[in-house]
Design a protein around this motif. Structure first.
Motif, PDB file in Angstrom:
ATOM      1  N   GLY A 202      41.258  26.675  47.449  1.00 27.89           N
ATOM      2  CA  GLY A 202      41.717  27.940  47.278  1.00 27.89           C
ATOM      3  C   GLY A 202      41.371  29.000  48.411  1.00 27.89           C
ATOM      4  N   GLN A 203      42.147  30.015  48.682  1.00 27.39           N
ATOM      5  CA  GLN A 203      41.477  30.936  49.531  1.00 27.39           C
ATOM      6  C   GLN A 203      40.195  31.866  48.767  1.00 27.39           C
ATOM      7  OE1 GLN A 203      44.433  33.707  50.894  1.00 27.39           O
ATOM      8  NE2 GLN A 203      43.080  35.607  51.435  1.00 27.39           N
ATOM      9  N   VAL A 204      38.950  31.747  48.871  1.00 27.54           N
ATOM     10  CA  VAL A 204      37.824  31.964  48.108  1.00 27.54           C
ATOM     11  C   VAL A 204      37.093  33.164  48.503  1.00 27.54           C
ATOM     12  CG1 VAL A 204      35.752  31.068  46.956  1.00 27.54           C
ATOM     13  CG2 VAL A 204      37.774  29.527  47.368  1.00 27.54           C
ATOM     14  N   LYS A 229      55.663  32.227  36.134  1.00 26.71           N
ATOM     15  CA  LYS A 229      55.770  33.083  37.460  1.00 26.71           C
ATOM     16  C   LYS A 229      55.552  34.482  37.107  1.00 26.71           C
ATOM     17  CE  LYS A 229      59.078  29.907  39.222  1.00 26.71           C
ATOM     18  NZ  LYS A 229      60.672  29.673  39.931  1.00 26.71           N
ATOM     19  N   GLN A 230      55.108  34.904  36.060  1.00 24.28           N
ATOM     20  CA  GLN A 230      54.670  36.094  35.725  1.00 24.28           C
ATOM     21  C   GLN A 230      53.083  36.433  35.864  1.00 24.28           C
ATOM     22  OE1 GLN A 230      57.351  38.532  34.432  1.00 24.28           O
ATOM     23  NE2 GLN A 230      58.332  37.204  35.638  1.00 24.28           N
ATOM     24  N   VAL A 231      52.234  35.479  35.434  1.00 25.11           N
ATOM     25  CA  VAL A 231      50.961  35.799  35.246  1.00 25.11           C
ATOM     26  C   VAL A 231      50.397  35.352  36.602  1.00 25.11           C
ATOM     27  CG1 VAL A 231      48.572  34.756  34.391  1.00 25.11           C
ATOM     28  CG2 VAL A 231      50.634  35.170  32.879  1.00 25.11           C
ATOM     29  N   LYS A 232      49.622  36.467  37.189  1.00 19.78           N
ATOM     30  CA  LYS A 232      49.146  36.205  38.573  1.00 19.78           C
ATOM     31  C   LYS A 232      47.708  36.453  38.943  1.00 19.78           C
ATOM     32  CE  LYS A 232      53.187  35.846  40.555  1.00 19.78           C
ATOM     33  NZ  LYS A 232      53.593  34.468  41.152  1.00 19.78           N
ATOM     34  N   GLY A 233      46.988  36.675  37.546  1.00 20.52           N
ATOM     35  CA  GLY A 233      45.423  36.590  37.577  1.00 20.52           C
ATOM     36  C   GLY A 233      44.963  36.143  36.325  1.00 20.52           C
ATOM     37  N   VAL A 234      43.971  35.257  36.375  1.00 23.81           N
ATOM     38  CA  VAL A 234      43.159  34.575  35.244  1.00 23.81           C
ATOM     39  C   VAL A 234      41.970  35.268  35.408  1.00 23.81           C
ATOM     40  CG1 VAL A 234      42.738  32.672  33.998  1.00 23.81           C
ATOM     41  CG2 VAL A 234      45.057  32.685  35.305  1.00 23.81           C
ATOM     42  N   PHE A 235      41.258  35.730  34.153  1.00 25.64           N
ATOM     43  CA  PHE A 235      39.889  35.996  34.197  1.00 25.64           C
ATOM     44  C   PHE A 235      38.911  35.402  33.228  1.00 25.64           C
ATOM     45  CE2 PHE A 235      42.631  38.993  36.146  1.00 25.64           C
ATOM     46  CZ  PHE A 235      42.179  39.379  37.180  1.00 25.64           C
ATOM     47  N   CYS A 236      37.741  34.823  33.616  1.00 19.93           N
ATOM     48  CA  CYS A 236      37.039  34.153  32.544  1.00 19.93           C
ATOM     49  C   CYS A 236      35.410  34.629  32.682  1.00 19.93           C
ATOM     50  CB  CYS A 236      37.111  32.623  32.757  1.00 19.93           C
ATOM     51  SG  CYS A 236      36.337  31.949  34.115  1.00 19.93           S
ATOM     52  N   GLY A 237      34.736  34.132  31.986  1.00 18.36           N
ATOM     53  CA  GLY A 237      33.379  34.017  31.831  1.00 18.36           C
ATOM     54  C   GLY A 237      32.445  32.906  31.886  1.00 18.36           C
ATOM     55  N   HIS A 238      31.415  32.578  30.870  1.00 25.81           N
ATOM     56  CA  HIS A 238      30.722  31.603  30.638  1.00 25.81           C
ATOM     57  C   HIS A 238      30.136  31.047  31.661  1.00 25.81           C
ATOM     58  CE1 HIS A 238      30.611  27.703  28.657  1.00 25.81           C
ATOM     59  NE2 HIS A 238      31.121  26.877  29.598  1.00 25.81           N
ATOM     60  N   ASP A 239      30.269  30.826  33.005  1.00 25.54           N
ATOM     61  CA  ASP A 239      29.218  30.418  34.171  1.00 25.54           C
ATOM     62  C   ASP A 239      28.599  31.745  34.554  1.00 25.54           C
ATOM     63  OD1 ASP A 239      30.344  28.025  33.564  1.00 25.54           O
ATOM     64  OD2 ASP A 239      31.385  27.775  35.598  1.00 25.54           O
ATOM     65  N   HIS A 240      27.245  31.779  34.209  1.00 24.85           N
ATOM     66  CA  HIS A 240      26.693  32.898  34.674  1.00 24.85           C
ATOM     67  C   HIS A 240      26.016  32.901  36.113  1.00 24.85           C
ATOM     68  CE1 HIS A 240      25.034  33.043  30.109  1.00 24.85           C
ATOM     69  NE2 HIS A 240      26.349  33.147  30.284  1.00 24.85           N
ATOM     70  N   ASP A 241      26.307  31.887  36.783  1.00 22.25           N
ATOM     71  CA  ASP A 241      25.820  31.967  38.342  1.00 22.25           C
ATOM     72  C   ASP A 241      27.214  31.846  39.196  1.00 22.25           C
ATOM     73  OD1 ASP A 241      23.367  32.578  38.204  1.00 22.25           O
ATOM     74  OD2 ASP A 241      22.452  30.715  37.776  1.00 22.25           O
ATOM     75  N   ASN A 242      28.244  31.837  38.555  1.00 24.10           N
ATOM     76  CA  ASN A 242      29.607  31.698  39.335  1.00 24.10           C
ATOM     77  C   ASN A 242      30.113  33.128  39.095  1.00 24.10           C
ATOM     78  OD1 ASN A 242      29.185  29.218  40.225  1.00 24.10           O
ATOM     79  ND2 ASN A 242      30.405  28.396  38.364  1.00 24.10           N
ATOM     80  N   ASP A 243      30.500  33.613  40.215  1.00 23.69           N
ATOM     81  CA  ASP A 243      31.296  35.020  40.372  1.00 23.69           C
ATOM     82  C   ASP A 243      32.657  34.883  41.401  1.00 23.69           C
ATOM     83  OD1 ASP A 243      30.465  35.404  42.768  1.00 23.69           O
ATOM     84  OD2 ASP A 243      29.194  37.153  42.408  1.00 23.69           O
ATOM     85  N   PHE A 244      32.897  33.764  41.834  1.00 22.83           N
ATOM     86  CA  PHE A 244      34.081  33.722  42.732  1.00 22.83           C
ATOM     87  C   PHE A 244      35.227  33.951  42.285  1.00 22.83           C
ATOM     88  CE2 PHE A 244      33.774  29.245  41.480  1.00 22.83           C
ATOM     89  CZ  PHE A 244      35.185  29.117  41.384  1.00 22.83           C
ATOM     90  N   ASP A 245      36.234  34.356  43.011  1.00 23.94           N
ATOM     91  CA  ASP A 245      37.780  34.363  42.695  1.00 23.94           C
ATOM     92  C   ASP A 245      38.414  33.560  43.837  1.00 23.94           C
ATOM     93  OD1 ASP A 245      38.950  36.413  44.787  1.00 23.94           O
ATOM     94  OD2 ASP A 245      37.701  37.668  43.780  1.00 23.94           O
ATOM     95  N   ALA A 246      39.584  32.931  43.680  1.00 23.90           N
ATOM     96  CA  ALA A 246      40.271  32.118  44.427  1.00 23.90           C
ATOM     97  C   ALA A 246      41.689  31.926  44.254  1.00 23.90           C
ATOM     98  CB  ALA A 246      39.608  30.532  44.233  1.00 23.90           C
ATOM     99  N   ILE A 247      42.438  32.197  45.053  1.00 22.00           N
ATOM    100  CA  ILE A 247      44.094  32.191  44.966  1.00 22.00           C
ATOM    101  C   ILE A 247      44.343  30.772  45.010  1.00 22.00           C
ATOM    102  CG2 ILE A 247      45.926  32.655  46.001  1.00 22.00           C
ATOM    103  CD1 ILE A 247      44.773  35.340  46.964  1.00 22.00           C
ATOM    104  N   GLY A 250      49.360  30.620  44.287  1.00 22.01           N
ATOM    105  CA  GLY A 250      49.646  31.741  44.184  1.00 22.01           C
ATOM    106  C   GLY A 250      49.031  32.592  43.021  1.00 22.01           C
ATOM    107  N   ILE A 251      48.306  31.822  42.447  1.00 22.62           N
ATOM    108  CA  ILE A 251      47.518  32.774  41.112  1.00 22.62           C
ATOM    109  C   ILE A 251      45.884  32.799  41.424  1.00 22.62           C
ATOM    110  CG2 ILE A 251      46.879  32.475  38.993  1.00 22.62           C
ATOM    111  CD1 ILE A 251      49.361  30.884  38.212  1.00 22.62           C
ATOM    112  N   LYS A 252      45.606  34.092  41.104  1.00 20.16           N
ATOM    113  CA  LYS A 252      44.071  34.401  41.489  1.00 20.16           C
ATOM    114  C   LYS A 252      43.407  34.004  40.229  1.00 20.16           C
ATOM    115  CE  LYS A 252      42.975  37.502  44.175  1.00 20.16           C
ATOM    116  NZ  LYS A 252      42.473  38.825  44.960  1.00 20.16           N
ATOM    117  N   LEU A 253      42.616  33.003  40.274  1.00 20.86           N
ATOM    118  CA  LEU A 253      41.598  32.578  39.356  1.00 20.86           C
ATOM    119  C   LEU A 253      40.114  33.314  39.580  1.00 20.86           C
ATOM    120  CD1 LEU A 253      42.412  28.573  39.075  1.00 20.86           C
ATOM    121  CD2 LEU A 253      43.179  30.739  37.885  1.00 20.86           C
TER     122      LEU A 253
END
Length: 287
Positions: A202-204, A229-247, A250-253
């Protein structure tokens, strides 16, 4: 309570995650977590606070419900609309998710849940963002992603197939009401398997200091998001040493930033801001 979003205005969400409040009497790390919650809320003045799991420790904790009640007192002091979902550590011992949902009733500014659906103790629900005329602008989906894999194929639980079916049905229901496509969001604790692919392809932006702790089994929620085709962003936790977002397709994780001091992690404690904008897009950044 209901949330009203001005039709031509922005709405700011503060994502907190992995607070890991421990045993009473609280130690210095728990007190630092409480202070951190108050600081970021006061500084960024969110319209909504979403906590994506692991609010408390429960394993080895004699009365985790008491710890949760003390956390609720801190959250009530913020005087901000709030909603929560749970993680793998919230109900390991001495408390159930049903117990926690009952205690949630003590939240003074709890946002109303729509289309609540519970399967195997895990709740999925929606938050509707409407304008003053009650036109639906955005939907926030909140899914309890569970704890430990009951099949022992992987370490962490997968989104239940019935939750995927729930999303398919509810998202189609909302499509009938919406006058136009908008950018909806989804919140959960455990990252979807696609987070691994998103980091590679992805684009990280951001950091990955540990392996992505997603389930081995993939029950198809991400595919349902693509079809929706409506949800464009997903937001999670869980991994304390990861904070990245990546497209990814077409969906930003996005990972949140670990917010609690009473747990592992080399990243500085923080939070994530999500801003739904008047042009129907959203932006997100770490604080």
């Amino acid at each position: 309570m209901e949330l009203i979003r001005e039709k031509n205005g922005n709405l700011r969400i503060l994502q907190l995650t992995d607070l890991h409040i421990g045993q009473l009497p609280f130690d210095n790390d728990d007190i630092r977590t409480f202070d951190h919650i108050k600081k970021v809320s006061n500084e960024y003045n969110p319209d909504l606070i979403v906590i994506t799991g692991d609010l408390i420790w429960s394993e080895g904790i004699e009365k985790p419900g008491k710890s949760f009640e003390e956390l609720i007192k801190v959250l009530n002091s913020l005087q901000k609309p709030i909603t929560v979902t749970y993680g793998n550590h919230d109900t390991e011992e001495n408390i159930t998710r049903s117990d926690l949902r009952e205690l949630e009733k003590k939240l003074d500014y709890k946002v109303n849940k729509k289309h609540s659906y519970i399967v195997e103790e895990r709740e999925s629900y929606c938050i509707e963002l409407r304008d003053e005329s009650q036109e639906l602008l955005n939907v926030l989906y909140v899914i309890d992603s569970g704890a430990v894999d009951p099949l022992r194929i992987g370490t962490y639980e997968y989104v239940h197939p019935k939750q995927v079916n729930w999303f398919y049905d509810v998202s189609n229901f909302y499509k009938q009401e919406k006058s136009k496509k908008t950018e909806d969001l989804l919140f959960l604790h455990i990252p979807l398997p696609e987070y691994k692919d998103a980091w590679k392809n992805g684009q990280v932006y951001g950091y990955k200091y540990e392996e992505v702790s997603s389930p081995v089994l993939n029950t198809g929620l991400f595919t349902s998001l693509l079809l929706d085709k409506q949800v464009k962003g997903v937001f999670c936790g869980h991994d304390h040493d990861n904070d990245f977002d990546a497209i990814y397709h077409g969906i930003k994780l996005c990972f949140g930033r670990v917010s609690g001091f009473n747990c592992y992690g080399e990243l500085s404690r923080g939070a994530r801001i999500i801003e739904l904008q008047s042009n129907e897009s959203f932006k997100t950044y770490l604080i």
